[in-house]
Design a protein around this motif. Structure first.
Motif, PDB file in Angstrom:
ATOM      1  N   VAL A 195       2.516  16.609  -1.242  1.00 40.50           N
ATOM      2  CA  VAL A 195       2.127  15.423  -2.017  1.00 40.50           C
ATOM      3  C   VAL A 195       0.997  15.750  -2.988  1.00 40.50           C
ATOM      4  N   SER A 196       0.992  16.957  -3.480  1.00 37.52           N
ATOM      5  CA  SER A 196      -0.046  17.390  -4.407  1.00 37.52           C
ATOM      6  C   SER A 196      -0.156  16.438  -5.600  1.00 37.52           C
ATOM      7  N   LEU A 197      -1.384  16.091  -5.949  1.00 42.13           N
ATOM      8  CA  LEU A 197      -1.730  15.225  -7.078  1.00 42.13           C
ATOM      9  C   LEU A 197      -1.451  13.745  -6.826  1.00 42.13           C
ATOM     10  N   GLU A 198      -0.999  13.375  -5.633  1.00 42.22           N
ATOM     11  CA  GLU A 198      -0.799  11.968  -5.305  1.00 42.22           C
ATOM     12  C   GLU A 198      -2.017  11.418  -4.570  1.00 42.22           C
ATOM     13  N   MET A 199      -2.179  10.090  -4.646  1.00 38.25           N
ATOM     14  CA  MET A 199      -3.279   9.438  -3.939  1.00 38.25           C
ATOM     15  C   MET A 199      -2.727   8.280  -3.115  1.00 38.25           C
ATOM     16  N   PHE A 200      -3.424   7.987  -2.000  1.00 38.42           N
ATOM     17  CA  PHE A 200      -2.910   7.015  -1.039  1.00 38.42           C
ATOM     18  C   PHE A 200      -3.977   6.003  -0.632  1.00 38.42           C
ATOM     19  N   ASP A 201      -3.492   4.813  -0.283  1.00 36.33           N
ATOM     20  CA  ASP A 201      -4.387   3.757   0.201  1.00 36.33           C
ATOM     21  C   ASP A 201      -4.752   3.968   1.665  1.00 36.33           C
ATOM     22  N   CYS A 202      -3.842   4.574   2.414  1.00 39.48           N
ATOM     23  CA  CYS A 202      -4.072   4.797   3.843  1.00 39.48           C
ATOM     24  C   CYS A 202      -3.414   6.103   4.252  1.00 39.48           C
ATOM     25  N   ILE A 203      -4.183   6.938   4.942  1.00 37.50           N
ATOM     26  CA  ILE A 203      -3.660   8.210   5.444  1.00 37.50           C
ATOM     27  C   ILE A 203      -3.860   8.249   6.951  1.00 37.50           C
ATOM     28  N   TYR A 261      -7.189  12.963  -2.115  1.00 36.40           N
ATOM     29  CA  TYR A 261      -5.919  12.277  -1.891  1.00 36.40           C
ATOM     30  C   TYR A 261      -6.107  10.819  -1.460  1.00 36.40           C
ATOM     31  N   LEU A 262      -7.311  10.463  -1.038  1.00 35.36           N
ATOM     32  CA  LEU A 262      -7.581   9.106  -0.570  1.00 35.36           C
ATOM     33  C   LEU A 262      -8.218   8.297  -1.691  1.00 35.36           C
ATOM     34  N   LYS A 263      -7.650   7.144  -1.986  1.00 33.42           N
ATOM     35  CA  LYS A 263      -8.205   6.292  -3.035  1.00 33.42           C
ATOM     36  C   LYS A 263      -9.620   5.838  -2.668  1.00 33.42           C
ATOM     37  N   LEU A 276       0.823  -1.204   0.000  1.00 36.31           N
ATOM     38  CA  LEU A 276       0.000   0.000   0.000  1.00 36.31           C
ATOM     39  C   LEU A 276       0.860   1.258   0.000  1.00 36.31           C
ATOM     40  N   ASN A 277       0.265   2.346  -0.475  1.00 34.04           N
ATOM     41  CA  ASN A 277       0.863   3.675  -0.345  1.00 34.04           C
ATOM     42  C   ASN A 277       0.278   4.340   0.886  1.00 34.04           C
ATOM     43  N   VAL A 278       1.122   4.634   1.859  1.00 29.26           N
ATOM     44  CA  VAL A 278       0.678   5.139   3.160  1.00 29.26           C
ATOM     45  C   VAL A 278       1.251   6.538   3.379  1.00 29.26           C
ATOM     46  N   LEU A 279       0.428   7.430   3.944  1.00 34.68           N
ATOM     47  CA  LEU A 279       0.844   8.810   4.214  1.00 34.68           C
ATOM     48  C   LEU A 279       0.615   9.159   5.677  1.00 34.68           C
ATOM     49  N   ASP A 280       1.632   9.749   6.292  1.00 27.24           N
ATOM     50  CA  ASP A 280       1.531  10.283   7.655  1.00 27.24           C
ATOM     51  C   ASP A 280       1.655  11.797   7.564  1.00 27.24           C
ATOM     52  N   ILE A 281       0.590  12.517   7.930  1.00 23.39           N
ATOM     53  CA  ILE A 281       0.565  13.978   7.827  1.00 23.39           C
ATOM     54  C   ILE A 281       0.976  14.593   9.163  1.00 23.39           C
ATOM     55  N   GLY A 282       2.031  15.423   9.139  1.00 23.50           N
ATOM     56  CA  GLY A 282       2.504  16.051  10.369  1.00 23.50           C
ATOM     57  C   GLY A 282       3.255  15.059  11.234  1.00 23.50           C
ATOM     58  N   THR A 283       4.314  14.502  10.707  1.00 25.63           N
ATOM     59  CA  THR A 283       4.949  13.322  11.310  1.00 25.63           C
ATOM     60  C   THR A 283       5.698  13.595  12.609  1.00 25.63           C
ATOM     61  N   GLY A 333     -11.630   5.085  27.561  1.00 26.94           N
ATOM     62  CA  GLY A 333     -13.042   5.291  27.228  1.00 26.94           C
ATOM     63  C   GLY A 333     -13.351   6.664  26.650  1.00 26.94           C
ATOM     64  N   GLN A 334     -12.322   7.399  26.222  1.00 24.20           N
ATOM     65  CA  GLN A 334     -12.520   8.735  25.650  1.00 24.20           C
ATOM     66  C   GLN A 334     -12.482   8.644  24.121  1.00 24.20           C
ATOM     67  N   ASP A 335     -13.312   9.457  23.455  1.00 25.35           N
ATOM     68  CA  ASP A 335     -13.231   9.558  21.997  1.00 25.35           C
ATOM     69  C   ASP A 335     -11.807   9.937  21.616  1.00 25.35           C
ATOM     70  N   ARG A 336     -11.190   9.181  20.694  1.00 23.25           N
ATOM     71  CA  ARG A 336      -9.788   9.438  20.396  1.00 23.25           C
ATOM     72  C   ARG A 336      -9.401   9.226  18.934  1.00 23.25           C
ATOM     73  N   ILE A 337     -10.133   8.408  18.187  1.00 21.46           N
ATOM     74  CA  ILE A 337      -9.740   8.097  16.813  1.00 21.46           C
ATOM     75  C   ILE A 337     -10.927   8.306  15.868  1.00 21.46           C
ATOM     76  N   LEU A 338     -10.677   9.071  14.827  1.00 23.86           N
ATOM     77  CA  LEU A 338     -11.624   9.190  13.715  1.00 23.86           C
ATOM     78  C   LEU A 338     -11.182   8.210  12.647  1.00 23.86           C
ATOM     79  N   MET A 339     -12.074   7.278  12.289  1.00 22.21           N
ATOM     80  CA  MET A 339     -11.733   6.263  11.298  1.00 22.21           C
ATOM     81  C   MET A 339     -12.694   6.345  10.120  1.00 22.21           C
ATOM     82  N   VAL A 340     -12.144   6.379   8.919  1.00 25.99           N
ATOM     83  CA  VAL A 340     -12.930   6.401   7.687  1.00 25.99           C
ATOM     84  C   VAL A 340     -12.532   5.194   6.854  1.00 25.99           C
ATOM     85  N   LEU A 341     -13.492   4.312   6.587  1.00 25.58           N
ATOM     86  CA  LEU A 341     -13.214   3.078   5.831  1.00 25.58           C
ATOM     87  C   LEU A 341     -14.076   3.030   4.570  1.00 25.58           C
TER      88      LEU A 341
END
Length: 282
Positions: A178-186, A234-236, A118-125, A274-282
């Motif tokens: 990463v303008s114009l690139e697309m990723f499998d996982c961000i 940017y997300l496939k 996969l092509n993976v992107l980490d924003i603000g590493t 038990g706190q809201d912590r992760i936004l997941m988009v599948l």
């Protein structure tokens, strides 16, 4: 501080514990200061307990203890933090990686199981924690990491080199490099603390950690709002997105990202507290 001249590691740690407790600091840090400074695990420490501490190591320990008492985070004193079982260099230019972010990586790895190359992107590493953990656990993926801070990227590149992982690091604001690139996982752990919540923050965090990696405008939501408009480009189509969020932001971000990704499943996951912590988009 009155440590004795009988400087076996055990003696020094025992008196370090008393010194930390006297100043209302966590006593286990007396051991961790030595382990992290010497690059030891617990077995190494146990094997050295009865041995004499060298004079340079002893003087360094005194200096480290006093910096800890003054409020400097241990991670900045010894220059590293553990993340997903990997020791990472951290400096004042990088945020100290948190356990909550490990949970973000854990969830992403779970969801990607069985998918390859996969092509993976980490924003603000920052220190490179997310990107390096992903690459270390999925070596066949192509991993890219961006950050606006040149100094943070230098730390991230050093960490990647230390752990022998090949990651493409690019400097720039969010998705700009990463303008114009697309990723499998961000993935991203953006700044999400509201300026109005500054009074709730620990004094050591405010004094030592980079504010640009902590705080964001519009009640901490400004980065998420900007990315919500851009990420769909940017997300496939079958790609996935994982973002760390503030514990009070789940409902608003769920609504925002359901509008941004109307054809995908948007979920808010809780952390181990038990706190809201992760936004997941599948």
């Amino acid at each position: 501080m009155g440590l004795t001249s009988t400087k076996t590691y055990q003696n020094v740690i025992q008196q370090g514990v008393l010194y930390l407790e006297k100043h209302q600091k966590q006593s286990f840090l007396a051991e961790r200061l030595i382990m992290d400074r010497m690059d030891w695990n617990r077995t190494d420490l146990l094997l050295h307990l009865k041995k004499k501490m060298s004079e340079p190591a002893y003087l360094q320990y005194l200096k480290d203890l006093n910096e800890l008492i003054e409020g400097k985070p241990l991670q900045y004193i010894v220059g590293k933090e553990w993340f997903y079982d990997l020791p990472l260099k951290v400096t004042s230019d990088t945020l100290i990686p948190r356990p909550e972010t490990e949970e973000l990586v854990h969830e992403a790895l779970k969801q990607l199981k069985g998918k390859e190359n996969l092509n993976v992107l980490d924003i603000g590493t920052g220190s490179g924690a997310i990107a390096i953990a992903m690459k270390a656990n999925r070596p066949n993926d192509e991993v890219t990491a961006t950050d606006i801070s040149e100094k943070a990227l230098q730390v991230a590149e050093e960490n990647a080199l230390t752990h022998h992982v090949d990651i493409r690091f690019l400097q720039g604001d969010l998705l700009e490099p990463v303008s114009l690139e697309m990723f499998d996982c961000i993935l991203s752990n953006p700044p999400y603390i509201s300026h109005d919540e500054e009074y709730l923050m620990d004094e050591s965090v405010l004094k030592y950690e980079p504010h640009s990696a902590l705080f964001a405008d519009h009640e901490g939501l400004s980065i998420y709002e900007k990315l919500a408009y851009e990420l769909p480009f940017y997300l496939k189509t079958d790609g996935c997105l994982f973002m760390e969020i503030g514990f009070q932001q789940g409902e608003r971000l769920s609504t925002l990202y359901k509008r941004a990704f109307p054809d995908k499943e948007v979920s808010i996951l809780q952390d181990s507290n038990g706190q809201d912590r992760i936004l997941m988009v599948l």
